[in-house]
Every structure is written in C-alpha cells, then in structure tokens.
Design an enzyme around this catalytic site. Structure first.
Site, PDB file in Angstrom:
ATOM      1  N   ALA A   1       5.000  31.676   6.342  1.00 33.97           N
ATOM      2  CA  ALA A   1       4.328  31.662   4.864  1.00 33.97           C
ATOM      3  C   ALA A   1       5.111  30.695   3.968  1.00 33.97           C
ATOM      4  O   ALA A   1       4.352  30.648   2.989  1.00 33.97           O
ATOM      5  CB  ALA A   1       4.748  33.689   4.604  1.00 33.97           C
TER       6      ALA A   1
ATOM      7  N   GLY B   1       6.647  27.378   3.152  1.00 36.01           N
ATOM      8  CA  GLY B   1       5.923  26.376   3.281  1.00 36.01           C
ATOM      9  C   GLY B   1       6.909  24.873   2.363  1.00 36.01           C
ATOM     10  O   GLY B   1       6.908  25.481   1.358  1.00 36.01           O
TER      11      GLY B   1
ATOM     12  N   ASP C   1       2.759  21.215   3.350  1.00 34.50           N
ATOM     13  CA  ASP C   1       1.969  21.346   3.090  1.00 34.50           C
ATOM     14  C   ASP C   1       1.477  19.711   2.337  1.00 34.50           C
ATOM     15  O   ASP C   1       2.501  19.250   1.807  1.00 34.50           O
ATOM     16  CB  ASP C   1       1.749  22.052   2.028  1.00 34.50           C
TER      17      ASP C   1
ATOM     18  N   TYR D   1      -2.478  12.741  -1.785  1.00 36.36           N
ATOM     19  CA  TYR D   1      -0.723  12.686  -2.803  1.00 36.36           C
ATOM     20  C   TYR D   1      -0.537  11.428  -2.097  1.00 36.36           C
ATOM     21  O   TYR D   1       1.044  11.090  -2.358  1.00 36.36           O
ATOM     22  CB  TYR D   1       0.068  14.312  -1.397  1.00 36.36           C
TER      23      TYR D   1
ATOM     24  N   LYS E   1      -5.718  17.890   4.496  1.00 39.21           N
ATOM     25  CA  LYS E   1      -7.219  18.221   3.676  1.00 39.21           C
ATOM     26  C   LYS E   1      -7.882  17.415   3.452  1.00 39.21           C
ATOM     27  O   LYS E   1      -7.226  15.857   3.460  1.00 39.21           O
ATOM     28  CB  LYS E   1      -6.558  18.795   2.140  1.00 39.21           C
TER      29      LYS E   1
ATOM     30  N   HIS F   1     -10.222  19.859   0.724  1.00 37.73           N
ATOM     31  CA  HIS F   1      -9.486  20.306  -0.136  1.00 37.73           C
ATOM     32  C   HIS F   1     -10.278  20.569  -1.780  1.00 37.73           C
ATOM     33  O   HIS F   1      -9.575  21.335  -2.725  1.00 37.73           O
ATOM     34  CB  HIS F   1      -9.371  18.713  -0.846  1.00 37.73           C
TER      35      HIS F   1
END
Ligand code: A2P
Length: 316
Positions: free
Chosen positions: A14, A16, A43, A48, A77, A110
């Site tokens: 759960a 990350g 993630d 990014y 994503k 995304h």
C-alpha cells in the site's frame, strides 16, 4: 507490510515511493535507498523524466540480490501524447525499456486528456486533442491488449472523476483496477473513493504531503499547507512522530495506497515507518473534519477558453 489485494490475488504494497519531482541525478540513489529500507512499490511515469535512472537503480538492486523483480510492484503511466491506438503499446515499450523490466505490475492512463505529439504541457488550445477525436475507450482497448500480451499485469487510470470512470466502465472489457488521484486530509475525495470501492477499483493517493516541491507555476498564492496543519501537528506531537507520518498513516487506515515522494534518505525511511504508527478512531474522525476540497494539482493547465476541456470535464 499493508497491501491491497487485486482480483487475481496479486498484492500491491500500500505504501510506495512517489517519484514525481524526483530529479534525475537524485532519483537513482533515492530508489536504491528506498528498496534497501524495505519499499517494494515504486510509482513512476515517463512525464517525470526520470524512468531511465529508476530503471538503473532497480536493475542494480535486482542484480545485487537485494530484491527480485517479483518482490517489486512497479507502476507507470501512459502520457497524454500517446492516447492514439497506434501509440499506446510503443509508449509502454519505451517505459519498459527505460525501467529495464519485462512487465509492469500496473499501468495507468495518466489523465483523461489528450495532447498533440511533441507537446510537453499545452501552451494553447491548439496543443490539445478532444476526447471525441481520441476516445478513452480506444486508448483503453490498447491497454487491454497489452495485458493480453503479458506486458502489464493490471490496468487502471489516474485523475479520473466518477463521470469519466463511469464512461470507461461502460465500454471496458477489463474494468479498471486502480484510480490514482490527489488525496490528503484537505482533499479526501470521499465520494469518489466510495464510488471506486463499490466498483472494486482500488484508490491511490498522490500528493499525500501536499507536494510543496511543485514548480511555482503550479502553485496558488497562500495555499494551505497540510504538513503544517495544527491538528496534524498536535496528533504527531502526542505520538512522538512526524506530521508526515500521521498523514501517511491516515491514508493507509482508510484503505488507500499512498505514494509519498522523497529524495532525502532520512525522510524516505521515516515515511515507510508510518505503517507502524497507531491512529485511534477518534484521531481518524478528527482528521476527517479537515476536509477543504482543496486541490494542490488543480488541472487548470488543461483549460483554455477555446479548448476542448473544462475543469468540470476533468474532475466530474
Ligand atoms: P524531500 O524529497 O526533500 O523529502 P508529496 O509526496 O505530497 O508530493 O510531497 C513531497 C514533498 O514532501 C517533497 O518536498 C518532499 O521533500 C517532502 N517530504 C517527503 N517526506 C517528508 C517528510 N517525512 N517530512 C517532511 N517533508 C517530506
């Protein structure tokens, strides 16, 4: 480690490590530190600008025997410039190459927004493509194909409100298994969270600490700082923990995944330890009263007077 169970019994840790705003040059060591500290969920997203370095850190952790690929949960994503049918799988393949992995555990659309090729962020309405031109259902069927090809284990979305989710569910063969949206005590998204729960869609909270390191252009004047909230401060003092740990445990207690970003080794370790903290029902109820409907990531950057999107389209 707290986990979220997927329909095929796969377990997603759960908590990350978020990597939005983790600069190339620092994300490599953050990911290595995080994995050594015990993080098993990273993630990512191509927008990014740091997936290559994350891939290098991941590959090294695997070759050094610190973890196996199967121990890790890797999310990435699909960026908004790759919604067209012929672009989805090539974009995924680029991410797989950059992350040096043969598959992703989770791949998300995304945004419910489509952009022309070569556009980073839109400067005018002309940079955007409407969802009539490239419907989400078209993008989604390619995501489903990538599952069949074994390139990804689970598919979902990010920044989808109830309306966009309903529309996707009405045409999907595979129902999305995740919705990743901004969430913290100032934007709890209770209605959306309940809708997701009732449709067996998991929920990941991004910007759980208020993302104070966002670029200035994405910040509003005098925005409230959830990390400095008085109640959060009081609870953290009474338990001898930090405000960030209270915010993260609040998210975990609600049954959401949460992905705090940090590139600081001490804070990376501190954030994972939030799992051990105990918050009472009374603490949870008091924190629930902090709701302000405040978005740090407003989505305004998709909206132009003569453009195809309104904020209502994005968040409804
Ligand atoms: P840093 O990377 O220097 O640790 P969000 O996850 O909401 O996007 O927030 C990320 C921001 O919160 C970054 O500025 C990050 O800074 C900071 N941050 C991460 N962990 C903590 C923590 N435990 N205490 C205070 N600030 C933190």
């Amino acid at each position: 480690m707290q986990t979220l169970k997927f329909k095929n019994n796969d377990l997603m840790p759960a908590l990350g490590l978020g990597t939005w705003k983790s600069e190339p040059g620092e994300v490599y060591s953050s990911v290595k530190t995080a994995i050594k500290e015990g993080y098993r969920h990273i993630d990512c997203a191509p927008i990014y600008g740091n997936e290559k370095e994350i891939g290098q850190a991941l590959a090294e952790c695997i070759s050094e025997g610190i973890v196996s690929r199967a121990d890790m949960w890797i999310t990435s994503k699909l960026w908004n410039t790759s919604h067209a049918k012929s672009d989805v799988i090539p974009a995924l393949q680029q991410t797989l190459n950059d992350l040096q992995t043969e598959y992703l555990d989770l791949f998300l659309i995304h945004w419910p927004i489509s952009l022309k090729k070569g556009v980073f962020f839109p400067q005018s309405a002309n940079d955007l493509i409407s969802l009539e031109e490239i419907p989400i259902s078209e993008t989604w069927s390619e995501m489903e194909k990538a599952v069949e090809l074994g390139l990804i284990k689970h598919i979902g979305v990010s920044n989808f409100g109830k309306k966009n989710l309903e529309s996707l569910i009405s045409t999907a063969t595979i129902i999305p298994e995740m919705n990743q949206v901004e969430s913290h005590p100032y934007l709890q998204q209770e209605k959306l969270f309940s809708f997701c729960k009732s449709n067996n869609i998991h929920f990941t909270a991004y910007s759980p600490l208020g993302s104070t390191d966002r670029p200035e252009v994405l910040k509003a004047e005098n925005e409230p700082r959830v990390l400095d909230d008085v109640l959060i401060g009081e609870i953290s003092k009474s338990k001898h923990v930090t405000p960030a740990q209270v915010l993260l445990k609040w998210a975990l207690n609600r049954g959401t995944s949460v992905i705090p970003k940090s590139t600081n080794p001490g804070r990376i370790a501190q954030n994972l330890k939030a799992e051990k903290l105990k918050l009472s029902n009374e603490d949870m109820e008091k924190i629930a009263e902090l709701e302000k409907g405040y978005r740090y990531v407003s989505g305004q950057f998709w909206v132009f007077d003569d453009g195809p999107y309104t904020l209502e389209d994005v968040w409804a």
